[in-house]
Design a protein around this motif. Structure first.
Motif, PDB file in Angstrom:
ATOM      1  N   GLY A  46       0.798  -1.215   0.000  1.00 32.04           N
ATOM      2  CA  GLY A  46       0.000   0.000   0.000  1.00 32.04           C
ATOM      3  C   GLY A  46       0.834   1.271   0.000  1.00 32.04           C
ATOM      4  N   ASP A  47       2.056   1.179   0.532  1.00 31.00           N
ATOM      5  CA  ASP A  47       2.878   2.384   0.627  1.00 31.00           C
ATOM      6  C   ASP A  47       3.696   2.650  -0.621  1.00 31.00           C
ATOM      7  OD1 ASP A  47       1.845   2.586   3.081  1.00 31.00           O
ATOM      8  OD2 ASP A  47       3.659   2.065   4.180  1.00 31.00           O
ATOM      9  N   PHE A  94      -5.032   7.162  -0.187  1.00 34.66           N
ATOM     10  CA  PHE A  94      -6.037   6.830   0.814  1.00 34.66           C
ATOM     11  C   PHE A  94      -5.460   6.626   2.211  1.00 34.66           C
ATOM     12  CE2 PHE A  94      -7.654   4.922  -3.206  1.00 34.66           C
ATOM     13  CZ  PHE A  94      -8.551   5.926  -3.461  1.00 34.66           C
ATOM     14  N   THR A  95      -4.307   5.966   2.270  1.00 38.69           N
ATOM     15  CA  THR A  95      -3.815   5.577   3.590  1.00 38.69           C
ATOM     16  C   THR A  95      -2.515   6.279   3.930  1.00 38.69           C
ATOM     17  OG1 THR A  95      -2.719   3.741   2.533  1.00 38.69           O
ATOM     18  CG2 THR A  95      -4.827   3.284   3.564  1.00 38.69           C
ATOM     19  N   ARG A  96      -2.252   6.350   5.223  1.00 32.25           N
ATOM     20  CA  ARG A  96      -0.969   6.887   5.691  1.00 32.25           C
ATOM     21  C   ARG A  96       0.083   5.784   5.581  1.00 32.25           C
ATOM     22  NH1 ARG A  96      -4.488   9.052   9.822  1.00 32.25           N
ATOM     23  NH2 ARG A  96      -4.858  11.189   9.188  1.00 32.25           N
ATOM     24  N   ARG A 111       2.273   2.941   6.443  1.00 31.38           N
ATOM     25  CA  ARG A 111       1.903   1.998   7.485  1.00 31.38           C
ATOM     26  C   ARG A 111       2.996   1.853   8.545  1.00 31.38           C
ATOM     27  NH1 ARG A 111       1.356  -3.441   8.584  1.00 31.38           N
ATOM     28  NH2 ARG A 111       3.074  -3.941   7.191  1.00 31.38           N
ATOM     29  N   GLY A 155       0.849   4.743  10.465  1.00 30.61           N
ATOM     30  CA  GLY A 155      -0.506   4.541   9.967  1.00 30.61           C
ATOM     31  C   GLY A 155      -1.223   3.356  10.589  1.00 30.61           C
ATOM     32  N   ASP A 200      -4.277   4.782  12.802  1.00 31.70           N
ATOM     33  CA  ASP A 200      -5.408   5.401  12.123  1.00 31.70           C
ATOM     34  C   ASP A 200      -5.039   5.466  10.649  1.00 31.70           C
ATOM     35  OD1 ASP A 200      -7.526   6.812  11.286  1.00 31.70           O
ATOM     36  OD2 ASP A 200      -6.892   8.728  12.127  1.00 31.70           O
ATOM     37  N   PRO A 201      -5.176   4.343   9.953  1.00 29.43           N
ATOM     38  CA  PRO A 201      -4.590   4.273   8.608  1.00 29.43           C
ATOM     39  C   PRO A 201      -5.282   5.158   7.573  1.00 29.43           C
ATOM     40  CG  PRO A 201      -5.800   2.268   9.115  1.00 29.43           C
ATOM     41  CD  PRO A 201      -5.830   3.101  10.350  1.00 29.43           C
ATOM     42  N   GLN A 202      -6.518   5.481   7.802  1.00 31.05           N
ATOM     43  CA  GLN A 202      -7.270   6.210   6.777  1.00 31.05           C
ATOM     44  C   GLN A 202      -6.826   7.662   6.704  1.00 31.05           C
ATOM     45  OE1 GLN A 202     -10.085   4.728   5.200  1.00 31.05           O
ATOM     46  NE2 GLN A 202     -10.805   6.508   4.072  1.00 31.05           N
ATOM     47  N   ARG A 203      -6.336   8.090   5.573  1.00 26.17           N
ATOM     48  CA  ARG A 203      -5.904   9.476   5.440  1.00 26.17           C
ATOM     49  C   ARG A 203      -7.024  10.334   4.864  1.00 26.17           C
ATOM     50  NH1 ARG A 203      -0.103  11.026   3.577  1.00 26.17           N
ATOM     51  NH2 ARG A 203      -0.373   9.443   2.000  1.00 26.17           N
TER      52      ARG A 203
END
Lengths: 453, 366
Positions: free
Chosen positions: A410-411, A425-427, A429, A433, A436-439
């Motif tokens: 994802g990163d 979408f995500t910070r 990890r 992240g 609170d992974p949702q950015r």
């Protein structure tokens, strides 16, 4: 240090204030504190250490005969540099302001970027002699708590005389003390620091320098630039690939040249090989010595260009270009091909403006020695060794080569390829992240409304 | 704990793929082509399928003892004395295999690129880098491999694509002309390469999801099998069976054939870089298995002091094993496959599994 205006108020106006009230021994402190000091920040203390601290920090302390209490007047004020545009990290598009030497100005510049009560700034004093203010900044809820605790723990352990620049802090708290690679990143750009914090990093401000440190640091951060995020994502992604190419070229191009010329001539197409052989006919040195001389003189030119005043700096480059580009080739001391290789390497190294760039420039010399002794095998061995070394490193617990190795799929959206903002979408990890992974919201991709008939 | 690190399933797949593929693409095609002629590619497919079966057997054994490496459950299955004895045998195998790989590494570089350099130079240098990686732990060379393997696979594909101009499908015909026996004979050597998956038994306890081990082994074998098949097909289509069998490194010669637009020529340098990168990972894995195993057999708390020691043994062994590269090729083609398959890759795991089932040792598979 102390503003004259305030001292005048203190000394001159005090006797004239409030003639109506009788000044007695018992109420002197009260009257002076409440009526006479036209200063916004007055602190009462009975602690001698606070008094000393106040005086050394630029406050004035008022001691009144008969009272065991001191009044510390917040009258700090000194000459400061104005906020100017960044010198070292220039961007085409994006904010044109840089941090200054004053800690409070810097933290306020950061607060202006992130207007959120969760942005926490903790201050502490480092340096037994200099008593330098140092601040840790992070965003609670995004950052990994362990990382903040670790930063605090390492900063608390710092017992040195002086902290004159953030580099002192960096070398003491950073991981991999003997590694040539930078395991702490730094920046003078408030927007970059804000972005770092928003990805879950911790920033360390040091009073007296515009450079702010950030941890944890990933190796591939060093090929990123703030305007990758401001320009359209195609451009941002492409330029990162170019920078990665520049990194590899700076590291390996001179050694590849040495290896090919010395050991693997058969790899070149015949016409090119004949042309290079023709140029090298007059040259008295082996390819390695030739390239080494040129690379060292290039580094010398570069250093001279940085240190000299701007006007003289230009002269240096003219002399360098003329002497090295023209005369050396004509005199038959170096081959024209070598000059081209060194120049291309030089241009590539100019693309790496971060501190990792210096490491890469430095490492190309051992690489050249390896390939001069063992050809392409030496070059590959050098590359493997560097890779292994990079893989052993961790910055505040985060593997240096992540998110590539170990891979966090994802990163990878923000490593070489920079995903468009509607897809971030995500910070990251591994940085923070996890919590609170949702950015941001999904389905942000803009679509035109359906046309009406 | 001897090893504190954990690797995830994807990392393990990458690691095992490099482990099998690194040396297979250079040394094995000529050996298969020697037996199976133009049907060598069928041998490659057969070997891949056989590899799946072998890996299944090994992983089943490994999963009966969660959290333990091969050397630890040897003592559980066979008892302390016999377990240690078999443990020493396995150690010998890891050392021997590593020495062979080191020798292959050096021999290839000497034969193909630098005939005047003593072979020990290459062996010592790669052993030193591997020692550095092994000392830093499993996680480190696993991470290095995560960068290396994609580069290797990409380079192989690019080389294959560039060489298509030289390929003629007709060289793969006639099909099944030589009969079935040569094809099976040809499959044995690559099968012993896939059997090296036994090293996975040392890594299973350090997976963060050990229950995925069968999937990991299968994926790794399928990926390496596919690339191996591509290499064999490419080599056969370029040279035909006779020439492929006669050359020692047909893959290297295949890369030498590439000519494109008078500019891209003699890409064997790419092969060399692939070779150094891949062999580094392979040597590190075996080295690690040997070092970790020794520490467990000897009951040590730390494996780091053994790294240098075992490195010296393995380097010395690699020099003593063969007088020249022909002897090495004979060993790899004729002696090694039956020896490794019958004992350490299939034979012993089968016996161990049987005994553990009979004696009721080891938990149920999760």
């Amino acid at each position: 240090m102390i503003s004259d205006q305030i001292m005048k108020t203190n000394v001159l106006e005090l006797p004239m204030a409030e003639p109506g009230l009788e000044l007695t021994r018992s109420n002197a402190l009260h009257i002076i504190k409440n009526r006479c000091l036209s200063i916004h920040q007055v602190k009462e203390t009975t602690n001698l250490a606070d008094v000393i601290d106040g005086i050394t920090s630029g406050d004035t302390v008022l001691l009144i005969d008969g009272f065991a209490t001191a009044l510390i007047n917040g009258v700090r004020g000194w000459e400061t540099r104005k906020v100017t545009s960044p010198e070292a990290e220039v961007v085409i598009r994006g904010p044109q302001e840089a941090f200054v030497e004053t800690l409070r100005t810097n933290t306020s510049m950061l607060r202006r970027k992130i207007k959120n009560p969760n942005l926490k700034i903790e201050t502490l004093k480092l340096g037994e002699v200099t008593n330098t203010d140092v601040a840790i900044a992070y965003i609670k809820g995004i950052v990994h708590d362990d990382i903040v605790a670790e930063v605090r723990r390492r900063l608390d352990a710092v017992k040195v005389d002086s902290i004159l620049e953030s580099g002192y802090v960096e070398e003491i708290i950073g991981d991999g003390p003997l590694s040539p690679f930078p395991l702490v990143n730094h920046s003078e750009r408030p927007d970059k620091i804000a972005a770092m914090l928003l990805e879950g990093r911790v920033a360390i401000f040091t009073d007296g320098t515009p450079e702010v440190l950030t941890v944890p640091t990933l190796f591939l951060e060093f090929i990123h630039s703030p305007d990758d995020y401001y320009e359209k994502f195609y451009h941002g992604s492409l330029i990162r690939f170019v920078r990665l190419g520049a990194l590899v070229m700076t590291l390996a191009l001179p050694s590849l040249y040495v290896a090919v010329i010395t050991f693997h001539q058969e790899m070149l197409p015949t016409p090119l090989m004949l042309s290079i052989a023709g140029q090298r006919e007059m040259v008295p040195f082996p390819a390695f010595i030739e390239t080494l001389i040129m690379e060292i003189s290039f580094e010398a030119l570069r250093e001279a260009g940085v240190r000299l005043p701007r006007q003289v700096g230009q002269a240096v480059s003219i002399v360098g270009a003329l002497i090295i580009g023209e005369a050396a080739v004509r005199a038959g001391i170096v081959a024209a091909a070598t000059v081209i290789i060194v120049a291309v390497t030089g241009i590539s190294s100019f693309m790496l403006t971060t501190s990792a760039g210096i490491t890469i420039r430095m490492l190309r010399f051992p690489m050249m020695i390896l390939s001069a002794t063992m050809g392409l095998f030496g070059l590959s061995v050098g590359l493997v060794t560097i890779l292994v070394h990079l893989a052993t490193l961790r910055s505040f617990g985060v593997p240096y080569l992540s998110p590539v190795a170990p891979t966090t799929t994802g990163d990878l959206k923000d490593v070489l390829f920079r995903a468009p903002w509607w897809a971030m979408f995500t910070r990251p990890r591994l940085l923070g992240g996890m919590k609170d992974p949702q950015r941001q919201q999904f389905r942000l991709k803009p679509t035109p409304p359906e046309t009406r008939e | 704990m001897l090893e504190g690190g954990k690797i995830d399933s994807k990392q393990a797949i990458f690691l095992l793929t490099t482990m099998v593929l690194a040396t297979a693409i250079l040394f094995v095609p000529a050996i298969i082509a020697h037996h199976a002629k133009q049907d060598a590619w069928i041998s490659a497919i057969l070997a891949t399928l056989g590899g799946l079966v072998i890996a299944r057997l090994q992983v089943t054994l490994g999963l009966r003892f969660p959290g333990m490496t091969l050397f630890q459950y040897l003592e559980v299955i066979l008892g302390k004395v016999l377990g240690k004895a078999v443990g020493f045998l396995y150690l010998w195998w890891f050392f021997h295999m590593n020495a062979e790989v080191l020798r292959e590494f050096g021999s290839f570089l000497v034969a193909a690129f630098m005939p005047d350099t003593p072979i020990i130079v290459f062996i010592i240098i790669i052993a030193i880098i591997s020692a550095y990686a092994v000392r830093s732990g499993l996680e480190v060379f696993t991470r290095v491999n995560q960068i290396i393997l994609p580069l290797i696979l990409l380079s192989l594909l690019v080389l294959f694509a560039l060489a298509t101009k030289e390929m003629r499908i007709i060289r793969l015909l006639p099909l099944l002309d030589t009969g079935v026996v040569p094809i099976i004979k040809g499959a044995i050597t690559p099968l012993s390469w896939f059997g090296e998956m036994a090293t996975f038994l040392m890594i299973i306890p350090y997976l963060n999801k050990p229950q995925e081990a069968p999937r990991i082994a299968n994926t790794a074998i399928l990926i390496s099998g596919t690339f191996f098949l591509i290499t064999v097909l490419g080599v056969l289509a370029i040279f035909g069976p006779a020439l492929s069998a006669r050359w020692m490194f047909p893959t290297l010669n295949g890369a030498r054939m590439i000519h494109l637009a008078n500019f891209l020529e003699r890409l064997e340098a790419v092969i060399m870089v692939i070779w150094v990168f891949g062999a580094f990972v392979k040597i590190s894995v075996f080295y690690y298995a040997g070092v970790l195993g020794s520490a467990q057999v000897l009951g040590l708390k730390d494996f780091r002091p053994l790294v240098l020691l075992i490195g010296v043994i393995v380097v010395a062994l690699s020099i003593l094993l063969h007088p020249n590269i022909l002897d090495l090729a004979r060993m790899l083609g004729q002696v090694w496959p039956p020896y490794a398959l019958s004992t350490f890759e299939v034979g012993l795991p089968l016996i161990l599994l049987a005994i553990s089932l009979i004696r009721g040792k080891g938990g149920q598979q999760q």
